[in-house]
Design a protein around this motif. Structure first.
Motif, PDB file in Angstrom:
ATOM      1  N   PRO A  19       6.137 -14.346  -4.389  1.00 55.77           N
ATOM      2  CA  PRO A  19       4.789 -13.777  -4.315  1.00 55.77           C
ATOM      3  C   PRO A  19       4.347 -13.097  -5.619  1.00 55.77           C
ATOM      4  O   PRO A  19       5.156 -12.641  -6.409  1.00 55.77           O
ATOM      5  N   ALA A  20       3.030 -13.049  -5.772  1.00 59.15           N
ATOM      6  CA  ALA A  20       2.426 -12.256  -6.843  1.00 59.15           C
ATOM      7  C   ALA A  20       2.585 -10.786  -6.447  1.00 59.15           C
ATOM      8  O   ALA A  20       2.714 -10.480  -5.261  1.00 59.15           O
ATOM      9  N   PHE A  27      -2.359 -19.216  -4.908  1.00 58.62           N
ATOM     10  CA  PHE A  27      -3.661 -19.183  -4.248  1.00 58.62           C
ATOM     11  C   PHE A  27      -4.453 -17.975  -4.734  1.00 58.62           C
ATOM     12  O   PHE A  27      -3.876 -17.002  -5.220  1.00 58.62           O
ATOM     13  N   PRO A  28      -5.764 -18.010  -4.584  1.00 57.32           N
ATOM     14  CA  PRO A  28      -6.562 -16.832  -4.939  1.00 57.32           C
ATOM     15  C   PRO A  28      -6.133 -15.616  -4.122  1.00 57.32           C
ATOM     16  O   PRO A  28      -5.636 -15.745  -2.995  1.00 57.32           O
ATOM     17  N   VAL A  29      -6.326 -14.435  -4.681  1.00 57.18           N
ATOM     18  CA  VAL A  29      -5.961 -13.184  -4.013  1.00 57.18           C
ATOM     19  C   VAL A  29      -6.946 -12.863  -2.898  1.00 57.18           C
ATOM     20  O   VAL A  29      -6.552 -12.445  -1.812  1.00 57.18           O
ATOM     21  N   GLU A  33     -11.596 -16.607  -0.686  1.00 55.39           N
ATOM     22  CA  GLU A  33     -11.323 -17.638  -1.694  1.00 55.39           C
ATOM     23  C   GLU A  33     -10.031 -18.386  -1.366  1.00 55.39           C
ATOM     24  O   GLU A  33      -9.944 -19.591  -1.556  1.00 55.39           O
ATOM     25  N   ARG A  34      -9.042 -17.671  -0.862  1.00 53.46           N
ATOM     26  CA  ARG A  34      -7.784 -18.315  -0.466  1.00 53.46           C
ATOM     27  C   ARG A  34      -8.045 -19.322   0.662  1.00 53.46           C
ATOM     28  O   ARG A  34      -7.538 -20.438   0.644  1.00 53.46           O
ATOM     29  N   LEU A  98     -11.891 -23.390  -9.985  1.00 52.47           N
ATOM     30  CA  LEU A  98     -12.787 -23.330  -8.828  1.00 52.47           C
ATOM     31  C   LEU A  98     -13.070 -21.910  -8.362  1.00 52.47           C
ATOM     32  O   LEU A  98     -14.122 -21.647  -7.800  1.00 52.47           O
ATOM     33  N   PHE A  99     -12.123 -21.001  -8.600  1.00 49.38           N
ATOM     34  CA  PHE A  99     -12.245 -19.663  -8.019  1.00 49.38           C
ATOM     35  C   PHE A  99     -12.118 -18.542  -9.041  1.00 49.38           C
ATOM     36  O   PHE A  99     -11.738 -17.429  -8.703  1.00 49.38           O
ATOM     37  N   GLY A 100     -12.418 -18.812 -10.288  1.00 46.09           N
ATOM     38  CA  GLY A 100     -12.381 -17.777 -11.310  1.00 46.09           C
ATOM     39  C   GLY A 100     -11.078 -17.727 -12.071  1.00 46.09           C
ATOM     40  O   GLY A 100     -11.054 -17.551 -13.274  1.00 46.09           O
TER      41      GLY A 100
END
Length: 155
Positions: A19-20, A27-29, A33-34, A98-100
């Motif tokens: 994990p981040a 995946f986005p946070v 967005e995820r 796609l999500f920044g």
């Protein structure tokens, strides 16, 4: 001692095990967005793209290029993919992803677009082609693309 074969299951597993923020996020946070990234990944494996996946399989990306033109079914899948890519990129807060920030949905979308690009379908809109090319140049993507593969053996 553990094996999982479906790519979406693999990335979900990697996100759980690595994990981040200690590891790069897959995946986005942001939860919305995820969810959208997961939606993109699922859609890329849906019936909407089946014609393209059948007629431009992964083997045509890494071994021999497709010889036959797309059928009407394949063309419909390619057109739908292009339409969705245009819409997704129009919503994107950053042109490079796609999500920044990069996520696995960027790589998956670029990979699907490269089924067309590598097989000589050069009629993609400029923004779509630029996105796919930028993703294809990422070091992590290149590491996968450039790996030495065993000889292709058809099923």
């Amino acid at each position: 001692d553990f094996c999982v074969a479906e790519s979406s299951a693999i990335v979900e597993y990697l996100e759980d095990v690595f994990p981040a923020p200690k590891h790069a996020a897959i995946f986005p946070v942001d939860p919305r967005e995820r969810a959208r990234a997961r939606q993109v990944i699922s859609w890329l494996r849906s019936d909407d793209t089946l014609g393209l996946r059948d007629e431009r399989p992964t083997s045509t990306m890494f071994y021999g290029r497709a010889k036959a033109p797309l059928t009407d079914r394949g063309k419909a899948s390619a057109d739908k993919l292009t339409e969705v890519a245009v819409r997704l990129l129009a919503l994107s807060p950053a042109r490079g992803s796609l999500f920044g920030a990069w996520c696995i949905a960027d790589a998956d979308l670029a990979f699907m677009l490269h089924r067309l690009i590598l097989n000589g379908h050069d009629d993609l809109p400029t923004a779509v082609r630029s996105f796919a090319d930028a993703q294809w140049k990422r070091p992590s993507v290149r590491k996968f693309v450039d790996v030495t593969r065993a000889a292709y053996v058809p099923y």
